[in-house]
Enzyme design. Structure first.
Site, PDB file in Angstrom:
ATOM      1  N   LYS A   1       0.839  -1.210   0.000  1.00  0.00           N
ATOM      2  CA  LYS A   1       0.000   0.000   0.000  1.00  0.00           C
ATOM      3  C   LYS A   1       0.873   1.259   0.000  1.00  0.00           C
ATOM      4  O   LYS A   1       0.671   2.165  -0.803  1.00  0.00           O
ATOM      5  CB  LYS A   1      -0.917   0.023   1.236  1.00  0.00           C
ATOM      6  CG  LYS A   1      -1.813  -1.203   1.378  1.00  0.00           C
ATOM      7  CD  LYS A   1      -2.721  -1.116   2.589  1.00  0.00           C
ATOM      8  CE  LYS A   1      -1.979  -1.152   3.922  1.00  0.00           C
ATOM      9  NZ  LYS A   1      -1.288  -2.431   4.208  1.00  0.00           N
TER      10      LYS A   1
ATOM     11  N   ARG B   1     -10.065   0.547   8.383  1.00  0.00           N
ATOM     12  CA  ARG B   1      -9.660  -0.799   8.771  1.00  0.00           C
ATOM     13  C   ARG B   1     -10.777  -1.552   9.483  1.00  0.00           C
ATOM     14  O   ARG B   1     -10.593  -2.726   9.826  1.00  0.00           O
ATOM     15  CB  ARG B   1      -8.461  -0.715   9.717  1.00  0.00           C
ATOM     16  CG  ARG B   1      -7.098  -0.926   9.056  1.00  0.00           C
ATOM     17  CD  ARG B   1      -6.065  -0.663  10.133  1.00  0.00           C
ATOM     18  NE  ARG B   1      -4.820  -1.351   9.975  1.00  0.00           N
ATOM     19  CZ  ARG B   1      -3.720  -0.826   9.419  1.00  0.00           C
ATOM     20  NH1 ARG B   1      -3.748   0.368   8.882  1.00  0.00           N
ATOM     21  NH2 ARG B   1      -2.591  -1.503   9.417  1.00  0.00           N
TER      22      ARG B   1
ATOM     23  N   ARG C   1      11.652  -4.711   5.591  1.00  0.00           N
ATOM     24  CA  ARG C   1      11.272  -3.336   5.239  1.00  0.00           C
ATOM     25  C   ARG C   1      12.082  -2.297   6.009  1.00  0.00           C
ATOM     26  O   ARG C   1      12.298  -2.420   7.199  1.00  0.00           O
ATOM     27  CB  ARG C   1       9.780  -3.154   5.546  1.00  0.00           C
ATOM     28  CG  ARG C   1       9.320  -1.701   5.546  1.00  0.00           C
ATOM     29  CD  ARG C   1       7.837  -1.569   5.393  1.00  0.00           C
ATOM     30  NE  ARG C   1       7.064  -2.020   6.533  1.00  0.00           N
ATOM     31  CZ  ARG C   1       5.721  -2.037   6.553  1.00  0.00           C
ATOM     32  NH1 ARG C   1       5.038  -1.662   5.486  1.00  0.00           N
ATOM     33  NH2 ARG C   1       5.093  -2.448   7.621  1.00  0.00           N
TER      34      ARG C   1
ATOM     35  N   ARG D   1      10.693  -0.141  11.616  1.00  0.00           N
ATOM     36  CA  ARG D   1       9.605  -0.007  12.582  1.00  0.00           C
ATOM     37  C   ARG D   1       9.695  -1.067  13.666  1.00  0.00           C
ATOM     38  O   ARG D   1       9.963  -2.230  13.370  1.00  0.00           O
ATOM     39  CB  ARG D   1       8.262  -0.133  11.853  1.00  0.00           C
ATOM     40  CG  ARG D   1       7.894   1.130  11.093  1.00  0.00           C
ATOM     41  CD  ARG D   1       6.748   0.938  10.143  1.00  0.00           C
ATOM     42  NE  ARG D   1       5.626   0.171  10.695  1.00  0.00           N
ATOM     43  CZ  ARG D   1       4.524  -0.104  10.015  1.00  0.00           C
ATOM     44  NH1 ARG D   1       4.402   0.326   8.763  1.00  0.00           N
ATOM     45  NH2 ARG D   1       3.565  -0.799  10.556  1.00  0.00           N
TER      46      ARG D   1
ATOM     47  N   ARG E   1      -1.061  -8.599  13.369  1.00  0.00           N
ATOM     48  CA  ARG E   1      -1.601  -7.605  12.439  1.00  0.00           C
ATOM     49  C   ARG E   1      -2.373  -8.276  11.310  1.00  0.00           C
ATOM     50  O   ARG E   1      -3.406  -7.772  10.861  1.00  0.00           O
ATOM     51  CB  ARG E   1      -0.471  -6.729  11.895  1.00  0.00           C
ATOM     52  CG  ARG E   1       0.003  -5.708  12.953  1.00  0.00           C
ATOM     53  CD  ARG E   1       1.434  -5.243  12.756  1.00  0.00           C
ATOM     54  NE  ARG E   1       1.680  -4.609  11.485  1.00  0.00           N
ATOM     55  CZ  ARG E   1       2.897  -4.435  10.960  1.00  0.00           C
ATOM     56  NH1 ARG E   1       3.971  -4.872  11.601  1.00  0.00           N
ATOM     57  NH2 ARG E   1       3.043  -3.830   9.811  1.00  0.00           N
TER      58      ARG E   1
END
Ligand code: ADP
Ligand code: ADP
Ligand code: ZN
Length: 215
Positions: free
Chosen positions: A13, A88, A127, A161, A172
């Site tokens: 995203k 969400r 990431r 993160r 998640r």
């Protein structure tokens, strides 16, 4: 044009939103980015959200919908919005309708990034982002062209993160399956959902999104 990018953590995203911003001058509205900024600044919202985010659970609907409303108010009238990581939950989807209506905007398209969950853990754990401009990278799939230097701004500092670890990612994903995927039928019923294969190369995913927005 106002669009939603929908997909589980690691679907792409943020990556695709950054590309739409560059190509079309739209504004990326990422509730995750807004919440991380609030945590960093130590605001009351940030203090409340931090533990929830570290656990991989969802921050309250009221908090995120208020953040989105404020950011939309700051947009130019003709500037399109890309909702990244919002809504969400069904309650957030309802709030978004009201928020858009109150500002004379309409939701034009929902892009669902269709991905294979097993591949997402590798995407998430690799990431990282540029600490100055926020450009996204990956240890394997998208390294800076010159090691240690951001392609976009030339910065040398990168960050990861705290919630991008395997255990939190599993939570998640479970949250996505339980609370976010069920909002798709709302948009399906309006005929505004485009399903895009999110497992291809980044450029191919971008081309598929462009085609969906043009059609
Ligand atoms: P999201 O915002 O949906 O959580 P990101 O856009 O941050 O996902 O992507 C997660 C990680 O996977 C990033 O490190 C990104 O560079 C990488 N990535 C994104 N799209 C692809 C793709 N199509 N193929 C391989 N890696 C990708
Ligand atoms: P990802 O890109 O990996 O999907 P995000 O950056 O969108 O992750 O979100 C990180 C965390 O911030 C989430 O796990 C959740 O705790 C919180 N968060 C972000 N957006 C929302 C939202 N719309 N509703 C509730 N919590 C949110
Ligand atoms: Zn940078």
């Amino acid at each position: 044009m106002n669009i939603i990018l929908l997909g589980p953590p690691g679907a792409g995203k943020g990556t695709q939103a950054q590309r739409l911003v560059e190509r079309h001058g739209m504004k990326q509205l990422s509730t995750g980015d807004m919440l991380r900024a609030a945590v960093k600044a130590g605001t009351p919202v940030g203090l409340q959200a931090k533990a929830v985010m570290d656990a991989g659970e969802l921050v309250s609907d009221e908090i995120v919908s208020a953040l989105i409303g404020d950011e939309l108010d700051a947009l130019g009238e003709g500037q399109g919005a890309i909702f990244d990581g919002y809504p969400r939950t069904a309650a957030q989807a309802e709030s978004l309708d009201a928020i858009l209506k109150g500002r004379g905007r309409t939701l034009d398209r929902v892009i669902e990034l269709d991905v294979d969950e097993d591949a997402l853990v590798a995407r998430i754990t690799g990431r990282f982002t540029c600490a100055s401009c926020g450009k996204g990278y990956h240890d394997t799939f998208e390294q800076p062209k010159v090691a240690g230097t951001c392609d976009k701004c030339g910065g040398h500092e990168f960050k990861r993160r705290p919630d991008d670890n395997e255990a939190t990612v599993r939570t998640r994903m479970a949250e996505y399956r339980a609370k976010t995927a069920p909002i798709l039928p709302i948009y399906d019923a309006r005929g505004i959902v485009s399903r895009v294969d999110g497992m291809g190369e980044m450029d191919d995913v971008t081309a598929a999104i462009e085609a969906a927005l043009a059609g």
